[in-house]
Scaffold this motif. Structure first.
Motif, PDB file in Angstrom:
ATOM      1  N   UNK A   1       0.831  -1.199   0.000  1.00 44.46           N
ATOM      2  CA  UNK A   1       0.000   0.000   0.000  1.00 44.46           C
ATOM      3  C   UNK A   1       0.871   1.257   0.000  1.00 44.46           C
ATOM      4  N   UNK A   2       0.730   2.074  -1.061  1.00 43.24           N
ATOM      5  CA  UNK A   2       1.434   3.352  -1.176  1.00 43.24           C
ATOM      6  C   UNK A   2       2.929   3.206  -0.898  1.00 43.24           C
ATOM      7  N   UNK A   3       3.548   2.269  -1.569  1.00 46.20           N
ATOM      8  CA  UNK A   3       4.966   1.979  -1.365  1.00 46.20           C
ATOM      9  C   UNK A   3       5.501   1.279  -2.607  1.00 46.20           C
ATOM     10  N   UNK A   4       6.824   1.147  -2.649  1.00 52.86           N
ATOM     11  CA  UNK A   4       7.452   0.312  -3.666  1.00 52.86           C
ATOM     12  C   UNK A   4       7.752  -1.030  -3.006  1.00 52.86           C
ATOM     13  N   UNK A   5       7.034  -2.051  -3.447  1.00 51.46           N
ATOM     14  CA  UNK A   5       7.187  -3.393  -2.891  1.00 51.46           C
ATOM     15  C   UNK A   5       7.908  -4.247  -3.923  1.00 51.46           C
ATOM     16  N   UNK A   6       8.988  -4.896  -3.528  1.00 57.73           N
ATOM     17  CA  UNK A   6       9.791  -5.686  -4.463  1.00 57.73           C
ATOM     18  C   UNK A   6       9.589  -7.174  -4.251  1.00 57.73           C
ATOM     19  N   UNK A   7       9.531  -7.900  -5.366  1.00 60.89           N
ATOM     20  CA  UNK A   7       9.579  -9.357  -5.344  1.00 60.89           C
ATOM     21  C   UNK A   7      10.968  -9.752  -5.827  1.00 60.89           C
ATOM     22  N   UNK A   8      11.739 -10.356  -4.937  1.00 65.72           N
ATOM     23  CA  UNK A   8      13.133 -10.708  -5.215  1.00 65.72           C
ATOM     24  C   UNK A   8      13.263 -12.221  -5.282  1.00 65.72           C
ATOM     25  N   UNK A   9      13.923 -12.702  -6.324  1.00 64.11           N
ATOM     26  CA  UNK A   9      14.133 -14.140  -6.419  1.00 64.11           C
ATOM     27  C   UNK A   9      14.876 -14.492  -7.692  1.00 64.11           C
ATOM     28  N   UNK A  10      15.298 -15.735  -7.774  1.00 66.39           N
ATOM     29  CA  UNK A  10      16.051 -16.203  -8.937  1.00 66.39           C
ATOM     30  C   UNK A  10      15.143 -16.302 -10.157  1.00 66.39           C
ATOM     31  N   UNK A  11      15.756 -16.356 -11.330  1.00 65.96           N
ATOM     32  CA  UNK A  11      14.990 -16.517 -12.569  1.00 65.96           C
ATOM     33  C   UNK A  11      14.187 -17.817 -12.513  1.00 65.96           C
ATOM     34  N   UNK A  12      12.933 -17.747 -12.964  1.00 62.49           N
ATOM     35  CA  UNK A  12      12.101 -18.939 -13.018  1.00 62.49           C
ATOM     36  C   UNK A  12      11.326 -19.257 -11.767  1.00 62.49           C
TER      37      UNK A  12
ATOM     38  N   UNK B   1       5.158   9.779  -7.684  1.00 65.19           N
ATOM     39  CA  UNK B   1       3.951   9.033  -8.027  1.00 65.19           C
ATOM     40  C   UNK B   1       3.061   8.853  -6.800  1.00 65.19           C
ATOM     41  N   UNK B   2       3.672   8.486  -5.681  1.00 67.34           N
ATOM     42  CA  UNK B   2       2.953   8.423  -4.414  1.00 67.34           C
ATOM     43  C   UNK B   2       2.016   7.247  -4.250  1.00 67.34           C
ATOM     44  N   UNK B   3       1.860   6.398  -5.276  1.00 62.84           N
ATOM     45  CA  UNK B   3       0.969   5.254  -5.175  1.00 62.84           C
ATOM     46  C   UNK B   3       1.736   3.982  -4.880  1.00 62.84           C
ATOM     47  N   UNK B   4       1.161   2.864  -5.302  1.00 61.07           N
ATOM     48  CA  UNK B   4       1.769   1.559  -5.069  1.00 61.07           C
ATOM     49  C   UNK B   4       2.460   1.075  -6.336  1.00 61.07           C
ATOM     50  N   UNK B   5       3.676   0.571  -6.172  1.00 59.55           N
ATOM     51  CA  UNK B   5       4.405  -0.026  -7.295  1.00 59.55           C
ATOM     52  C   UNK B   5       4.964  -1.368  -6.837  1.00 59.55           C
ATOM     53  N   UNK B   6       4.894  -2.358  -7.725  1.00 56.49           N
ATOM     54  CA  UNK B   6       5.488  -3.671  -7.443  1.00 56.49           C
ATOM     55  C   UNK B   6       6.643  -3.865  -8.418  1.00 56.49           C
ATOM     56  N   UNK B   7       7.826  -4.038  -7.868  1.00 58.06           N
ATOM     57  CA  UNK B   7       9.056  -4.181  -8.645  1.00 58.06           C
ATOM     58  C   UNK B   7       9.539  -5.621  -8.582  1.00 58.06           C
ATOM     59  N   UNK B   8       9.798  -6.211  -9.734  1.00 59.76           N
ATOM     60  CA  UNK B   8      10.333  -7.570  -9.810  1.00 59.76           C
ATOM     61  C   UNK B   8      11.802  -7.494 -10.195  1.00 59.76           C
ATOM     62  N   UNK B   9      12.640  -8.235  -9.477  1.00 64.91           N
ATOM     63  CA  UNK B   9      14.070  -8.215  -9.782  1.00 64.91           C
ATOM     64  C   UNK B   9      14.754  -9.446  -9.198  1.00 64.91           C
ATOM     65  N   UNK B  10      15.912  -9.809  -9.782  1.00 64.49           N
ATOM     66  CA  UNK B  10      16.764 -10.838  -9.189  1.00 64.49           C
ATOM     67  C   UNK B  10      18.034 -10.195  -8.627  1.00 64.49           C
ATOM     68  N   UNK B  11      18.081  -8.854  -8.637  1.00 63.41           N
ATOM     69  CA  UNK B  11      19.262  -8.097  -8.202  1.00 63.41           C
ATOM     70  C   UNK B  11      19.017  -7.539  -6.791  1.00 63.41           C
ATOM     71  N   UNK B  12      19.707  -8.097  -5.785  1.00 57.46           N
ATOM     72  CA  UNK B  12      19.495  -7.655  -4.405  1.00 57.46           C
ATOM     73  C   UNK B  12      19.829  -6.186  -4.209  1.00 57.46           C
TER      74      UNK B  12
END
Length: 207
Positions: free
Chosen positions: A23-34, A181-192
């Motif tokens: 909610x109103x944040x940048x939330x990241x999903x971190x993990x290996x490819x696949x 932006x001030x809203x919610x963003x979901x970022x996907x990455x494998x880069x810590x």
């Protein structure tokens, strides 16, 4: 804007099980490819359909397997930045951005002009995607999802195709844009390092 995701989907080698809220944040999903990071984004956007579960955005149900609700992508108000940017090759930069804009003809023009300036694309309005560098194409793709008045931004490994210097430069720019932006963003990455620099919270996807 609050996003709630609790879904399951059978993939080739395993069953994806994702359960988080943001909610109103940048939330990241971190993990290996696949591991299912991009598939999770595609389920939120409505490009893929989970086998079961629930997705809501600001208390608006996007998907509910029990209630047989599955909104089409165009009704979800989700901005999706694809890894390959997905620009229309036969449209100019101006046309690519304006195409996604909402509102009256004048409002679309103003939003396009504002984001051309915001992303330092002045002078490239009449160019085509194949005439731009990778970094410029990414700026256009980001501008396009912002003019659509999306309620949430989904960023699928947005820096993976860039060299280290350009990646560092764009990370700085995007940090400021996401704050504005001030809203919610979901970022996907494998880069810590990338998610530690850009995200407010991180969910680690394992196995």
């Amino acid at each position: 804007m609050k996003l709630v995701v609790n879904i399951r989907k059978k993939l080739r080698n395993f069953e994806l099980a994702t359960d988080f809220s943001a909610e109103n944040e940048v939330f990241a999903l971190l993990g290996a490819s696949g591991c299912g990071k991009s598939m999770t984004l595609k389920c939120i956007a409505g490009i893929e359909t989970p086998d079961s579960g629930f997705i809501s955005l600001n208390d608006r149900i996007l998907f509910d397997s029990e209630k047989n609700i599955n909104l089409p992508p165009q009704k979800r108000k989700v901005g999706y930045l694809f890894q390959n940017y997905a620009l229309f090759p036969n449209m100019t930069i101006w046309e690519n951005i304006e195409f996604a804009a909402t509102g009256t003809k004048e409002e679309k023009r103003q939003k396009t002009l504002e984001n051309i300036r915001k992303f330092s694309l002045e002078g490239l309005e009449n160019a085509y995607p194949n005439q731009l560098s990778g970094g410029q194409q990414q700026r256009v793709a980001f501008a396009r999802i912002l003019v659509a008045d999306s309620e949430i931004l989904l960023l699928d490994e947005p820096f993976s195709a860039l060299d280290n210097y350009l990646k560092w430069q764009l990370e700085l720019e995007f940090t400021e844009i996401l704050k504005g932006y001030g809203g919610t963003a979901v970022l996907v990455s494998h880069d810590r390092g990338e998610v530690f620099r850009l995200a407010d919270r991180i969910g680690v996807m394992n196995q």
